[in-house]
Motif scaffolding. Sequence first.
Motif, PDB file in Angstrom:
ATOM      1  N   ARG A 156      21.788  69.866  69.489  1.00 49.74           N
ATOM      2  CA  ARG A 156      21.805  68.915  68.374  1.00 49.74           C
ATOM      3  C   ARG A 156      20.467  68.950  67.642  1.00 49.74           C
ATOM      4  O   ARG A 156      19.410  69.088  68.271  1.00 49.74           O
ATOM      5  CB  ARG A 156      22.078  67.507  68.925  1.00 49.74           C
ATOM      6  N   THR A 157      20.517  68.829  66.329  1.00 51.98           N
ATOM      7  CA  THR A 157      19.281  68.837  65.549  1.00 51.98           C
ATOM      8  C   THR A 157      18.891  67.410  65.169  1.00 51.98           C
ATOM      9  O   THR A 157      19.723  66.640  64.692  1.00 51.98           O
ATOM     10  CB  THR A 157      19.454  69.699  64.280  1.00 51.98           C
ATOM     11  N   TYR A 158      17.628  67.102  65.399  1.00 54.27           N
ATOM     12  CA  TYR A 158      17.084  65.782  65.064  1.00 54.27           C
ATOM     13  C   TYR A 158      16.082  65.994  63.924  1.00 54.27           C
ATOM     14  O   TYR A 158      15.219  66.866  64.011  1.00 54.27           O
ATOM     15  CB  TYR A 158      16.382  65.171  66.275  1.00 54.27           C
ATOM     16  N   ILE A 159      16.215  65.186  62.886  1.00 56.83           N
ATOM     17  CA  ILE A 159      15.404  65.404  61.685  1.00 56.83           C
ATOM     18  C   ILE A 159      14.363  64.294  61.547  1.00 56.83           C
ATOM     19  O   ILE A 159      14.656  63.116  61.778  1.00 56.83           O
ATOM     20  CB  ILE A 159      16.314  65.404  60.429  1.00 56.83           C
ATOM     21  N   GLY A 160      13.159  64.684  61.150  1.00 55.02           N
ATOM     22  CA  GLY A 160      12.112  63.696  60.874  1.00 55.02           C
ATOM     23  C   GLY A 160      11.456  64.002  59.543  1.00 55.02           C
ATOM     24  O   GLY A 160      11.675  65.063  58.958  1.00 55.02           O
ATOM     25  N   TYR A 161      10.639  63.073  59.067  1.00 53.40           N
ATOM     26  CA  TYR A 161       9.910  63.319  57.807  1.00 53.40           C
ATOM     27  C   TYR A 161       8.461  63.636  58.139  1.00 53.40           C
ATOM     28  O   TYR A 161       7.816  62.926  58.891  1.00 53.40           O
ATOM     29  CB  TYR A 161      10.055  62.147  56.834  1.00 53.40           C
ATOM     30  N   GLY A 162       7.975  64.727  57.542  1.00 49.91           N
ATOM     31  CA  GLY A 162       6.624  65.176  57.846  1.00 49.91           C
ATOM     32  C   GLY A 162       5.595  64.648  56.858  1.00 49.91           C
ATOM     33  O   GLY A 162       4.399  64.859  57.021  1.00 49.91           O
ATOM     34  N   GLY A 163       6.046  63.987  55.818  1.00 50.81           N
ATOM     35  CA  GLY A 163       5.143  63.422  54.803  1.00 50.81           C
ATOM     36  C   GLY A 163       5.940  62.413  54.011  1.00 50.81           C
ATOM     37  O   GLY A 163       6.609  61.574  54.618  1.00 50.81           O
ATOM     38  N   THR A 164       5.898  62.577  52.688  1.00 47.10           N
ATOM     39  CA  THR A 164       6.520  61.602  51.767  1.00 47.10           C
ATOM     40  C   THR A 164       7.749  60.916  52.356  1.00 47.10           C
ATOM     41  O   THR A 164       8.802  61.519  52.540  1.00 47.10           O
ATOM     42  CB  THR A 164       6.883  62.320  50.450  1.00 47.10           C
ATOM     43  N   GLN A 165       7.578  59.620  52.603  1.00 50.01           N
ATOM     44  CA  GLN A 165       8.566  58.906  53.403  1.00 50.01           C
ATOM     45  C   GLN A 165       9.820  58.523  52.637  1.00 50.01           C
ATOM     46  O   GLN A 165      10.932  58.709  53.111  1.00 50.01           O
ATOM     47  CB  GLN A 165       7.890  57.646  53.958  1.00 50.01           C
ATOM     48  N   SER A 166       9.653  57.995  51.425  1.00 42.81           N
ATOM     49  CA  SER A 166      10.810  57.398  50.751  1.00 42.81           C
ATOM     50  C   SER A 166      10.659  57.436  49.234  1.00 42.81           C
ATOM     51  O   SER A 166       9.542  57.554  48.710  1.00 42.81           O
ATOM     52  CB  SER A 166      10.939  55.918  51.138  1.00 42.81           C
ATOM     53  N   ILE A 167      11.773  57.264  48.560  1.00 49.65           N
ATOM     54  CA  ILE A 167      11.724  56.942  47.132  1.00 49.65           C
ATOM     55  C   ILE A 167      11.324  55.474  47.102  1.00 49.65           C
ATOM     56  O   ILE A 167      12.077  54.595  47.544  1.00 49.65           O
ATOM     57  CB  ILE A 167      13.095  57.157  46.464  1.00 49.65           C
TER      58      ILE A 167
END
Length: 633
Positions: free
Chosen positions: A141-152
């Motif tokens: 299973r692939t788990y995704i994270g944010y490495g920088g810019t978090q959100s609009i």
Amino acid sequence: MTNDDLQLGMGSAITRRDFLNGVAVGVGAAAAGSLSLDFATLLAQGRAGAYPPALTGLRGSHAGSFEVFHAMKDGAFWKTAPQPQVTGEEYDLVVVGAGISGLAAAHYFQKARPGARILLLDNHDDFGGPAKRNEFTHNGRTYIGYGGTQSIDSPAPFSAVSKALVTELGIDMARYNKVLDSGLYKSLGLRSAVFFDKETYGADRLVTGDVRDEAFQAAAPLGDTVRRDLMRLLTERFDPMPGLSSTEKKARLARMSYTDFLTKLWKLDAGVARLYQTRTHGLFGVGVDAVPAQDAFGLGLPGFAAMGLDDKPGPGQNYDSIRSEEAQNYYFHFPDGNATVARLLVRRLIPNAIPGSSLDDVVTARADYAKLDAAGEPVRIRLSSPVMRVRHVGAAGSGQRVEVAYLQDGKTLKTVSARSVVMACWHTAIPSICPELPAAQKTALDYAIKVPLVYTNVFIRNWTAFQKLGVQRVSTPGMWHTSVGLDFPVSLGSYQHQTNPAEPIVLHLTKAACRPGLPIRDQHHAGRAELLSTSFATIERSIRDQLGRALGGGGFDPATDILGITVNRWPHGYAYQYNSLADDFWVTGGEPPCQLARQPHGRIAIANADAGAYSYTDAAIDHAHRAVQELLT
Ligand SMILES: Cc1cc2nc3c(=O)[nH]c(=O)nc-3n(C[C@H](O)[C@H](O)[C@H](O)COP(=O)(O)OP(=O)(O)OC[C@H]3O[C@@H](n4cnc5c(N)ncnc54)[C@H](O)[C@@H]3O)c2cc1C
């Protein structure tokens, strides 16, 4: 390796595909200006995995992405530079920098000139700038994270231009309430907490709740004086500037830090200011020692209730401390943060590179990096290609073409020819890339120092420790990373967030690299140097130590519970936003440097969020749009 190292699990089998421990020494040498480094090797290491989002270890500004450019800034590069190879490639537009501004610039140009030949060049092995995606895979299973810019997410409302692009990309902002499982952590009884470390507070103690709660104050290792002064601050109605109008008070607050406001005007123990020190890290990359008291007021920090201040923004107030209802409601977090915005732009520019057609399928779509720079395609993105020089062929005003020289594979200097160029890279890089710019403009560009930050994703086996301790987000003000939290519970398309604490999850840790006590810009310089000289091993050890101590009471074992670590270091992070303590023009209404910095020069236009001195995605888009309009007219 010491016994402590073994207990923390240093050397255990997490993925280290970028093997950066091995190059940490070399990076330091390059940063110091030595050309003895084998840049090609560094670049190859940056590319070791063919699929950048899945690379772990020290990412963000990864090894191989900056050394050669630093050597050029030091003047060393051109002394030994190879003769440029003329590729003969001709483009209608070359974009320097494939962050959101560069991608948006290519998008606007393509819309205005369908079929135009466009090349984007970036020094990193992935596109998006800090809008980066991190992936971890476990048991298929692939788990995704944010490495920088978090959100609009922007303190001021998005412009019509930026909103139109968001809509055009298929992002339905109204959907966010439906994809966010906002009640999940609350339903599990998880709250925020602070971990007080023994080095700073004399005892290691995890205290749940908020500094305003009496139970929190009683449990925290604060000492009687701090506890008493904190109570004063939170309960006493005190006006430290009686007799002045709201405007006069704000003018004074703009010129003093929040720390000084608390210690000199309120005369509180320094330990009280320390409790708030890291509160502003996420917005400004510095603590309250460098944040004006007027902005602290705007952000809702305590101490102003009896001062009779009106709600109107005062001169010099930072964008982030001015409340806008409209802006607050315009918010979207994707599992990979605004990497989704970057990926949607890439999909429009090079449809073959990212399969699919909707917002639902983009989250799990795997980008094919081999298709980003395909011969014969109208739009090409060439990664790991730092641009070293941009100059008009002929006189700047009248020259009809621009020569762009970049380094490929870390060793071959190549040139392409462009009818127009958008510089969407960091402004501080532009003066050395474009020596022909006027001196005053170069000085203005150089003012746009970026704010150094670290966003780290730690992939853990389960989050039962969080459940047992009843915590979701832990502030760790005395430690290297100053916050740790469970990932946003967002499900989109076929991507489902985690609901079962017995299963793996991505933890998100943050750090603002700053040096409390120094003027804000010096803090950013010092922080950048720290980030570039700190090895992955040092950071990994601090993460294991931090998680073990903060979460150990819930059974977390750093030696066995950590499955992967991706440290996204951003020495050039946020665009610098003007600060009333440091930037007189910002208070008095003088012309800010970004206005001169972004002036077009012949066939070269200048974009990037730096052009607005505003550290949000909408600035990157707005200035891409403006820069392209300048080239089209
Ligand atoms: C950790 C972090 C969190 C953030 N969170 C948010 C958020 O939640 N919401 C938000 O709106 N904004 C956020 N931001 C800010 C946001 O990321 C930026 O405002 C925006 O993405 C900037 O885009 P840009 O294209 O202007 O600059 P960048 O993304 O920095 O792009 C510039 C690109 O130029 C490249 N470059 C530099 N020099 C060269 C060269 N010589 N040759 C070739 N390429 C070069 C750089 O490597 C980079 O890829 C965050 C930033 C950081 C660092």
